[in-house]
Enzyme design. Sequence first.
Site, PDB file in Angstrom:
ATOM      1  N   HIS A 199      25.391 -65.711 -22.168  1.00  0.00           N
ATOM      2  CA  HIS A 199      25.746 -64.282 -22.244  1.00  0.00           C
ATOM      3  C   HIS A 199      26.884 -63.957 -23.208  1.00  0.00           C
ATOM      4  CE1 HIS A 199      28.970 -65.525 -19.481  1.00  0.00           C
ATOM      5  NE2 HIS A 199      29.614 -64.458 -19.926  1.00  0.00           N
TER       6      HIS A 199
HETATM    7  C1  UD1 Z   1      32.079 -59.457 -19.492  1.00  0.00           C
HETATM    8  C2  UD1 Z   1      33.375 -60.095 -19.965  1.00  0.00           C
HETATM    9  C3  UD1 Z   1      33.146 -61.576 -20.189  1.00  0.00           C
HETATM   10  C4  UD1 Z   1      32.559 -62.256 -18.968  1.00  0.00           C
HETATM   11  C5  UD1 Z   1      31.317 -61.503 -18.516  1.00  0.00           C
HETATM   12  C6  UD1 Z   1      30.861 -62.093 -17.221  1.00  0.00           C
HETATM   13  C7  UD1 Z   1      34.879 -58.746 -21.373  1.00  0.00           C
HETATM   14  C8  UD1 Z   1      35.340 -58.501 -22.755  1.00  0.00           C
HETATM   15  N1  UD1 Z   1      33.783 -59.530 -21.254  1.00  0.00           N
HETATM   16  O1  UD1 Z   1      31.127 -59.577 -20.525  1.00  0.00           O
HETATM   17  O2  UD1 Z   1      34.396 -62.199 -20.487  1.00  0.00           O
HETATM   18  O3  UD1 Z   1      32.228 -63.564 -19.293  1.00  0.00           O
HETATM   19  O4  UD1 Z   1      31.637 -60.117 -18.319  1.00  0.00           O
HETATM   20  O5  UD1 Z   1      29.571 -61.795 -16.902  1.00  0.00           O
HETATM   21  O6  UD1 Z   1      35.457 -58.257 -20.436  1.00  0.00           O
HETATM   22  N2  UD1 Z   1      25.481 -54.479 -18.129  1.00  0.00           N
HETATM   23  C9  UD1 Z   1      24.542 -54.042 -17.248  1.00  0.00           C
HETATM   24  N3  UD1 Z   1      24.880 -53.992 -15.926  1.00  0.00           N
HETATM   25  C10 UD1 Z   1      26.086 -54.348 -15.455  1.00  0.00           C
HETATM   26  C11 UD1 Z   1      27.048 -54.769 -16.377  1.00  0.00           C
HETATM   27  C12 UD1 Z   1      26.726 -54.849 -17.715  1.00  0.00           C
HETATM   28  O7  UD1 Z   1      23.428 -53.712 -17.628  1.00  0.00           O
HETATM   29  O8  UD1 Z   1      26.322 -54.278 -14.227  1.00  0.00           O
HETATM   30  C13 UD1 Z   1      25.103 -54.590 -19.563  1.00  0.00           C
HETATM   31  C14 UD1 Z   1      25.436 -53.333 -20.365  1.00  0.00           C
HETATM   32  O9  UD1 Z   1      24.429 -53.144 -21.312  1.00  0.00           O
HETATM   33  C15 UD1 Z   1      26.723 -53.735 -21.063  1.00  0.00           C
HETATM   34  C16 UD1 Z   1      26.530 -55.229 -21.290  1.00  0.00           C
HETATM   35  O10 UD1 Z   1      25.826 -55.669 -20.146  1.00  0.00           O
HETATM   36  O11 UD1 Z   1      26.925 -53.033 -22.272  1.00  0.00           O
HETATM   37  C17 UD1 Z   1      27.831 -55.983 -21.425  1.00  0.00           C
HETATM   38  O12 UD1 Z   1      28.707 -55.725 -20.327  1.00  0.00           O
HETATM   39  P1  UD1 Z   1      30.293 -55.844 -20.513  1.00  0.00           P
HETATM   40  O13 UD1 Z   1      30.952 -55.692 -19.198  1.00  0.00           O
HETATM   41  O14 UD1 Z   1      30.736 -54.964 -21.621  1.00  0.00           O
HETATM   42  O15 UD1 Z   1      30.516 -57.294 -21.041  1.00  0.00           O
HETATM   43  P2  UD1 Z   1      29.851 -58.649 -20.575  1.00  0.00           P
HETATM   44  O16 UD1 Z   1      29.038 -59.172 -21.697  1.00  0.00           O
HETATM   45  O17 UD1 Z   1      29.230 -58.499 -19.244  1.00  0.00           O
HETATM   46  N1  UDP Z   2      26.638 -66.559 -11.601  1.00  0.00           N
HETATM   47  C1  UDP Z   2      25.891 -65.986 -10.582  1.00  0.00           C
HETATM   48  N2  UDP Z   2      24.644 -65.531 -10.863  1.00  0.00           N
HETATM   49  C2  UDP Z   2      24.082 -65.630 -12.107  1.00  0.00           C
HETATM   50  C3  UDP Z   2      24.860 -66.225 -13.142  1.00  0.00           C
HETATM   51  C4  UDP Z   2      26.135 -66.663 -12.867  1.00  0.00           C
HETATM   52  O1  UDP Z   2      26.341 -65.903  -9.445  1.00  0.00           O
HETATM   53  O2  UDP Z   2      22.941 -65.193 -12.292  1.00  0.00           O
HETATM   54  C5  UDP Z   2      27.982 -67.030 -11.281  1.00  0.00           C
HETATM   55  C6  UDP Z   2      28.306 -68.427 -11.701  1.00  0.00           C
HETATM   56  O3  UDP Z   2      27.838 -69.374 -10.758  1.00  0.00           O
HETATM   57  C7  UDP Z   2      29.823 -68.383 -11.798  1.00  0.00           C
HETATM   58  C8  UDP Z   2      30.065 -66.982 -12.327  1.00  0.00           C
HETATM   59  O4  UDP Z   2      28.894 -66.234 -12.026  1.00  0.00           O
HETATM   60  O5  UDP Z   2      30.397 -68.509 -10.513  1.00  0.00           O
HETATM   61  C9  UDP Z   2      30.280 -67.016 -13.810  1.00  0.00           C
HETATM   62  O6  UDP Z   2      30.178 -65.735 -14.321  1.00  0.00           O
HETATM   63  P1  UDP Z   2      29.672 -65.434 -15.803  1.00  0.00           P
HETATM   64  O7  UDP Z   2      28.891 -66.587 -16.326  1.00  0.00           O
HETATM   65  O8  UDP Z   2      29.029 -64.102 -15.770  1.00  0.00           O
HETATM   66  O9  UDP Z   2      31.050 -65.240 -16.598  1.00  0.00           O
HETATM   67  P2  UDP Z   2      32.095 -66.245 -17.275  1.00  0.00           P
HETATM   68  O10 UDP Z   2      32.453 -67.281 -16.278  1.00  0.00           O
HETATM   69  O11 UDP Z   2      31.484 -66.774 -18.518  1.00  0.00           O
HETATM   70  O12 UDP Z   2      33.242 -65.355 -17.627  1.00  0.00           O
END
Ligand code: UD1
Ligand code: UDP
Length: 371
Positions: free
Chosen positions: A215
């Site tokens: 992601h």
């Molecule tokens: C964010 C964090 C990242 C973390 C990740 C965990 C920042 C800069 N990034 O990235 O460090 O690893 O979360 O998962 O804070 N979206 C949905 N539904 C949701 C949330 C998001 O559809 O509930 C989609 C939207 O299109 C959104 C995109 O995901 O634009 C990205 O979401 P965003 O929270 O901006 O960043 P992440 O890539 O999730």
């Molecule tokens: N995770 C989850 N469901 C998923 C993918 C990840 O519960 O479908 C959990 C994963 O086991 C870990 C956490 O989410 O505990 C990590 O989050 P993510 O990978 O979104 O973010 P990051 O750690 O890279 O910031």
Amino acid sequence: MTQHELPAGAKRSLELCRLVGARPQFMQVPTLRAALTRRGHTETLVHTGQHYDDAMSRLFFDQLGLPQPDVNLEVGSVRHGAQTGRMLERFEAFLHNNRFDAVVVDGDTNSTLAGALAASKIGIPCVHVESGLRSFDRSMPEEVNRVATDHLADLLCAPTMTALLRLGQEGLGSRAVLVGDVMYDSFRGFMARADRSPIADAGVQSGSFDLMTVHRPDNTDDPERMGAILASVAATGRAVLFPVHPRTRPAIDAYLDGGGSLGGVRLLEPVGYLEMLGMLAECRHVLTDSGGVQREAFFAEKPALIFRETTEWVEQVELGWSLLVGADRGVIAEGFDTIETLDGPAPDHAAIYGGGRAGERIAEAIEGLLL
Ligand code: UD1
Ligand code: UDP
């Protein structure tokens, strides 16, 4: 009763505010919360609304036995500057209208930075859980969030010795304490409740599949990198379970529209934490660019390929248990050959990540700061 009326030696009860907002922050809540409660303190949970789909948010509170957050700032998905700005404005207003002894933030997301900024504007102490991590790649939004949050916060809770040393090198050692990784606490605490149902539902055998997540914007927003990762994994013919983050779905669709194949990769909706633990327990290898999942692979003693060039979690890479393979087809193919040869118990993760007592140590450090 006021602080002045407490019997000699009695500790004041602290009122803390924990700000969360993105998926990896939710599973970090339980152990510190439990440790604070045991010590007679209270924690108000505020959700920024950064993640909002049920499968990215509500599900975790249900599975972890947490109350739904007391407040949701509902910032939603907008550009990251606007998202951070909305959080700052709304959280500052919330802090202005309520009295807390400190704000606690976790990790490196926009929610983390906004929480630290708001606490500093209001003038109350900030505790940073997961402090001192560095990838040294400033193109990652998380790296900027980590550095800024560490320099704003008053108590820096380092999960590893590497992180603690880094804080010292940045002149922040006097505010830093080595506590261990709260993610490790949760992994140990919740593994007994792991849910293995996605494995049978996907029609694969326990022990014969790899678990994949992708992601990071570096990968999802670059069709060449995303294509190389998907094509490399598909080419192995392995059975792979891939719960897809919402950010990643359009990138996979574009790859398929361009004629790409998925081979044995089964796409799943994002799953809950307990399902993730079930798959971690039963998979052969982990393929990921996630900070949380790369650590969980190590905790579960599964060799991992990491689709990044750098990592802030260096220990397991230095030990040869996780391989940084980026998004290069040749390097990924070599990585698959190497992880086949890694078998048996992983190096000692308990020693590196604090033995499952991080929540307790953070609670103790918070008392040290505030009482
Ligand atoms: C964010 C964090 C990242 C973390 C990740 C965990 C920042 C800069 N990034 O990235 O460090 O690893 O979360 O998962 O804070 N979206 C949905 N539904 C949701 C949330 C998001 O559809 O509930 C989609 C939207 O299109 C959104 C995109 O995901 O634009 C990205 O979401 P965003 O929270 O901006 O960043 P992440 O890539 O999730
Ligand atoms: N995770 C989850 N469901 C998923 C993918 C990840 O519960 O479908 C959990 C994963 O086991 C870990 C956490 O989410 O505990 C990590 O989050 P993510 O990978 O979104 O973010 P990051 O750690 O890279 O910031």
